[in-house]
Design an enzyme around this catalytic site. Sequence first.
Site, short mmCIF file in Angstrom:
data_model
loop_
_atom_site.label_atom_id
_atom_site.label_comp_id
_atom_site.label_asym_id
_atom_site.label_seq_id
_atom_site.Cartn_x
_atom_site.Cartn_y
_atom_site.Cartn_z
N HIS A 78 4.75 0.08 0.28
CA HIS A 78 5.43 -0.68 1.33
C HIS A 78 4.51 -1.74 1.90
CE1 HIS A 78 3.52 2.64 3.53
NE2 HIS A 78 3.47 1.82 4.57
N HIS A 111 0.82 -1.21 0.00
CA HIS A 111 0.00 0.00 0.00
C HIS A 111 0.86 1.26 0.00
CE1 HIS A 111 0.99 -0.57 4.25
NE2 HIS A 111 0.70 0.70 4.46
N ARG A 152 4.87 5.95 14.38
CA ARG A 152 4.84 6.48 13.00
C ARG A 152 4.31 7.91 12.97
NH1 ARG A 152 1.10 4.03 8.30
NH2 ARG A 152 -0.11 5.90 8.68
N ASP A 160 0.52 4.86 2.04
CA ASP A 160 -0.26 5.50 3.10
C ASP A 160 -1.04 6.70 2.56
OD1 ASP A 160 0.96 3.76 4.92
OD2 ASP A 160 2.50 5.21 5.48
C1 SIN Z 1 2.93 0.87 7.83
O1 SIN Z 1 2.33 0.31 6.92
O2 SIN Z 1 2.90 2.07 7.97
C2 SIN Z 1 3.73 0.04 8.82
C3 SIN Z 1 4.90 -0.63 8.19
C4 SIN Z 1 5.60 -1.52 9.17
O3 SIN Z 1 5.15 -1.68 10.31
O4 SIN Z 1 6.63 -2.09 8.81
#
Ligand code: SIN
Length: 274
Positions: free
Chosen positions: A249, A93, A264, A95
């Site tokens: 990612h 995806h 995050r 974000d």
């Molecule tokens: C995310 O998708 O923002 C998290 C990625 C992760 O936890 O590695």
Amino acid sequence: MDIKPLTGGLGAEIFGADVTDGAQFAEIEAAFAKYSVIVLRGQDIAPEDHLNFARRFGPINVNRFFKPVDGHPEIATVLKEKDQKEAVGEGWHTDHSYDQIPALGSILHAIEMPPYGGDTLFVSMAAACEALSDKMRVFLDGLTAVHSSRHVFGAATQDSEAAKSGRLANASAATQDARHPVVITHPLSKRRGLFVNPVFTTHIEGLTPDESAAILDMLYEHCRQPEFQARVRWQEGDITMWDNRATWHKAINDYHGFRRLMHRITVDGVGLSG
Ligand code: SIN
């Protein structure tokens, strides 16, 4: 600081940097622009330092759905407890692609890592775009895709482990629908890249549902090739920052029985054009 590319396609590790040192920011920002994913090793910092580093890139984009860190509403908790099965972000995806002004990028700080696994994979959407045939790029140019938060964070997903455990909440706020070009021009690098993803993109406008699904499936299969990927193997204290306009990612959920905790912060971006 020492900057080492991770692969030929994208990503770089940065050793010896200090994100709290404003004098180093220009070099870190240049590495981010060049590699799209930067891994700043060994950042033993507090949430306030994390926020100050993020603010150098732009205003913070507060996530509507993730549980915030106690005392820091601008920082999202990305957590899998040792007795939980689902990880956040397991599907490929980008974000916030459901926002009409999608985020610039996210800055993830590894607070607690399992003894093995829990890596994050990234894809270069520019490298994937450039590997398509000229005729396919001409076909995609000018097409618009629709992205939504509804099917991912809305009421229909409330039976998920993430919702039941309180890691994700606020389903009634999942009302975002956005339209973006299928191929964008990156606002900083001006490189062309694909901007569709398997989690949030619902369809391509102007095609029949079957045509849209077939084209999106073909693009997703193409983008998943290892040649366009980089893998980040985390250690506690690392910060990874990625450019949402240039990457996909995916969190690798291979550490059942162990806890993984990340903080995050997401930074505001700009509107995208083709
Ligand atoms: C995310 O998708 O923002 C998290 C990625 C992760 O936890 O590695």
